[in-house]
Design a protein around this motif. Structure first.
Motif, PDB file in Angstrom:
ATOM      1  N   ARG A   1       0.836  -1.202   0.000  1.00 43.46           N
ATOM      2  CA  ARG A   1       0.000   0.000   0.000  1.00 43.46           C
ATOM      3  C   ARG A   1       0.874   1.257   0.000  1.00 43.46           C
ATOM      4  O   ARG A   1       0.514   2.289   0.563  1.00 43.46           O
ATOM      5  CB  ARG A   1      -0.911   0.018   1.250  1.00 43.46           C
ATOM      6  CG  ARG A   1      -1.807  -1.204   1.388  1.00 43.46           C
ATOM      7  CD  ARG A   1      -2.746  -1.096   2.576  1.00 43.46           C
ATOM      8  NE  ARG A   1      -3.711  -0.020   2.434  1.00 43.46           N
ATOM      9  CZ  ARG A   1      -4.863  -0.132   1.775  1.00 43.46           C
ATOM     10  NH1 ARG A   1      -5.202  -1.275   1.214  1.00 43.46           N
ATOM     11  NH2 ARG A   1      -5.674   0.892   1.686  1.00 43.46           N
TER      12      ARG A   1
ATOM     13  N   CYS B   1       1.809   3.424  -2.327  1.00 40.55           N
ATOM     14  CA  CYS B   1       1.477   4.623  -3.115  1.00 40.55           C
ATOM     15  C   CYS B   1       0.030   5.042  -2.835  1.00 40.55           C
ATOM     16  O   CYS B   1      -0.902   4.395  -3.318  1.00 40.55           O
ATOM     17  CB  CYS B   1       1.625   4.337  -4.608  1.00 40.55           C
ATOM     18  SG  CYS B   1       3.216   3.664  -5.077  1.00 40.55           S
TER      19      CYS B   1
ATOM     20  N   PRO C   1      -2.553  -4.844  -5.780  1.00 43.65           N
ATOM     21  CA  PRO C   1      -1.385  -4.956  -6.666  1.00 43.65           C
ATOM     22  C   PRO C   1      -1.399  -6.316  -7.371  1.00 43.65           C
ATOM     23  O   PRO C   1      -1.855  -7.313  -6.792  1.00 43.65           O
ATOM     24  CB  PRO C   1      -0.200  -4.864  -5.715  1.00 43.65           C
ATOM     25  CG  PRO C   1      -0.720  -4.191  -4.488  1.00 43.65           C
ATOM     26  CD  PRO C   1      -2.153  -4.629  -4.376  1.00 43.65           C
TER      27      PRO C   1
ATOM     28  N   VAL D   1       5.094  -1.033 -12.656  1.00 43.08           N
ATOM     29  CA  VAL D   1       4.228  -0.562 -11.570  1.00 43.08           C
ATOM     30  C   VAL D   1       3.133  -1.614 -11.415  1.00 43.08           C
ATOM     31  O   VAL D   1       2.580  -2.080 -12.402  1.00 43.08           O
ATOM     32  CB  VAL D   1       3.636   0.825 -11.917  1.00 43.08           C
ATOM     33  CG1 VAL D   1       2.566   1.242 -10.933  1.00 43.08           C
ATOM     34  CG2 VAL D   1       4.750   1.874 -11.965  1.00 43.08           C
TER      35      VAL D   1
ATOM     36  N   CYS E   1       0.199  -1.507  -9.541  1.00 46.44           N
ATOM     37  CA  CYS E   1      -1.186  -1.082  -9.311  1.00 46.44           C
ATOM     38  C   CYS E   1      -1.660  -0.239 -10.482  1.00 46.44           C
ATOM     39  O   CYS E   1      -0.881   0.519 -11.057  1.00 46.44           O
ATOM     40  CB  CYS E   1      -1.285  -0.269  -8.025  1.00 46.44           C
ATOM     41  SG  CYS E   1      -0.861  -1.237  -6.570  1.00 46.44           S
TER      42      CYS E   1
ATOM     43  N   THR F   1       8.903   4.218  -6.419  1.00 54.78           N
ATOM     44  CA  THR F   1       8.464   3.461  -5.240  1.00 54.78           C
ATOM     45  C   THR F   1       8.288   1.980  -5.569  1.00 54.78           C
ATOM     46  O   THR F   1       8.589   1.110  -4.751  1.00 54.78           O
ATOM     47  CB  THR F   1       7.132   4.044  -4.710  1.00 54.78           C
ATOM     48  OG1 THR F   1       7.319   5.437  -4.488  1.00 54.78           O
ATOM     49  CG2 THR F   1       6.719   3.390  -3.403  1.00 54.78           C
TER      50      THR F   1
ATOM     51  N   TRP G   1      10.299  -3.803  -6.055  1.00 55.71           N
ATOM     52  CA  TRP G   1       9.608  -5.099  -6.207  1.00 55.71           C
ATOM     53  C   TRP G   1      10.156  -5.843  -7.420  1.00 55.71           C
ATOM     54  O   TRP G   1      10.455  -7.034  -7.352  1.00 55.71           O
ATOM     55  CB  TRP G   1       8.107  -4.908  -6.353  1.00 55.71           C
ATOM     56  CG  TRP G   1       7.370  -4.491  -5.107  1.00 55.71           C
ATOM     57  CD1 TRP G   1       6.516  -3.439  -4.990  1.00 55.71           C
ATOM     58  CD2 TRP G   1       7.386  -5.129  -3.811  1.00 55.71           C
ATOM     59  NE1 TRP G   1       6.004  -3.382  -3.704  1.00 55.71           N
ATOM     60  CE2 TRP G   1       6.518  -4.408  -2.972  1.00 55.71           C
ATOM     61  CE3 TRP G   1       8.054  -6.241  -3.293  1.00 55.71           C
ATOM     62  CZ2 TRP G   1       6.295  -4.748  -1.642  1.00 55.71           C
ATOM     63  CZ3 TRP G   1       7.838  -6.581  -1.964  1.00 55.71           C
ATOM     64  CH2 TRP G   1       6.974  -5.844  -1.152  1.00 55.71           C
TER      65      TRP G   1
HETATM   66 FE1  SF4 Z   1       3.067  -0.888  -3.871  1.00 55.63          FE
HETATM   67 FE2  SF4 Z   1       3.908  -0.822  -6.414  1.00 55.63          FE
HETATM   68 FE3  SF4 Z   1       1.304  -0.651  -5.871  1.00 55.63          FE
HETATM   69 FE4  SF4 Z   1       2.915   1.378  -5.269  1.00 55.63          FE
HETATM   70  S1  SF4 Z   1       2.439   0.596  -7.340  1.00 55.63           S
HETATM   71  S2  SF4 Z   1       1.308   0.507  -3.949  1.00 55.63           S
HETATM   72  S3  SF4 Z   1       4.806   0.281  -4.675  1.00 55.63           S
HETATM   73  S4  SF4 Z   1       2.660  -2.416  -5.476  1.00 55.63           S
END
Ligand code: SF4
Length: 231
Positions: free
Chosen positions: A14, A16, A44, A116, A118, A132, A136
């Motif tokens: 969570r 972002c 995500p 990204v 999400c 951010t 990952w």
């Molecule tokens: Fe997390 Fe990536 Fe979703 Fe941002 S875009 S909330 S870093 S999974």
């Protein structure tokens, strides 16, 4: 493999605020009419594919009514339909379509992820959101020593792949290689193993409707990816 554990952590991220709000708002109230009665994933999206993949696809981000709905990368929108069909033609997937978990679709020697995780408003993540989310992808690639080809979809996928390589201490060509359809760049992991970064236009409707990206062009890139993966 630790990849399933990583996937589990990604799907509860969570970090972002803007994207958490958007992915959940779409899932709650912003559904497309044709999907109004379907449950939405609204979280995500983890990567899909084999843990020992040699070809790793770096996409942009889930689509609000696509992977944000189905929970599977590149699944539930036209871009994804294009990509899965091409992977099937190339012998890299067991079926030409991907609809939802449980449909029997499997990738063969390949995995698909994104810069990204999400769904962003207007399909446009901010620079901050890309930064951010980058760790990952970096962690995932670090857990995949077999990867020989990073197939970047569009300039954002290309940039994300280069960022991951740089942050992981890989050797990159100088000057920084530029994105193009069919462009390649040789990267080297710290232990000396080579990885080829390969670019493809993103199979977005913007590109496929206008003929900027044709099926033949995508097939050709996938043949290159397979050749590099087998080298
Ligand atoms: Fe997390 Fe990536 Fe979703 Fe941002 S875009 S909330 S870093 S999974």
């Amino acid at each position: 493999s630790d990849l399933p554990a990583l996937d589990a952590r990604i799907t509860v991220c969570r970090a972002c605020n803007r994207l958490v709000a958007w992915r959940e708002e779409v899932a709650r109230t912003g559904r497309r009419a044709s999907f109004a009665h379907e449950p939405y994933w609204g979280r995500p999206v983890a990567s899909v594919g084999t843990t020992d993949a040699r070809i790793y696809v770096v996409g942009l981000a889930p689509a609000a009514n696509g992977a944000n709905r189905t929970g599977r990368m590149f699944t539930g929108d036209r871009s994804g339909d294009w990509l899965w069909a091409a992977f099937y033609r190339a012998g890299l997937a067991t079926s030409p379509t991907s609809t939802a978990a449980g449909d029997g679709q499997r990738l063969i020697g390949a995995r698909m992820g994104a810069a990204v995780r999400c769904a962003p408003p207007a399909n446009k993540p901010t620079t901050g959101e890309r930064t951010t989310c980058a760790p990952w992808l970096a962690r995932e690639i670090a857990l995949m020593p077999e990867v020989k080809v990073l197939l970047a979809l569009g300039g954002i996928g290309w940039g994300a792949a280069l960022r991951v390589a740089r942050e992981a201490g890989w050797t990159l060509p100088r000057p920084q290689p530029r994105f193009g359809h069919g462009a390649t760049a040789e990267l080297t992991r710290p232990d000396g193993r080579p990885v080829t970064l390969l670019g493809s236009y993103h199979p977005s409707q913007q590109n496929t409707f206008t003929g900027r990206l044709t099926e033949a062009m995508l097939d050709e890139v996938l043949e290159t990816a397979k050749r590099l993966a087998e080298a």
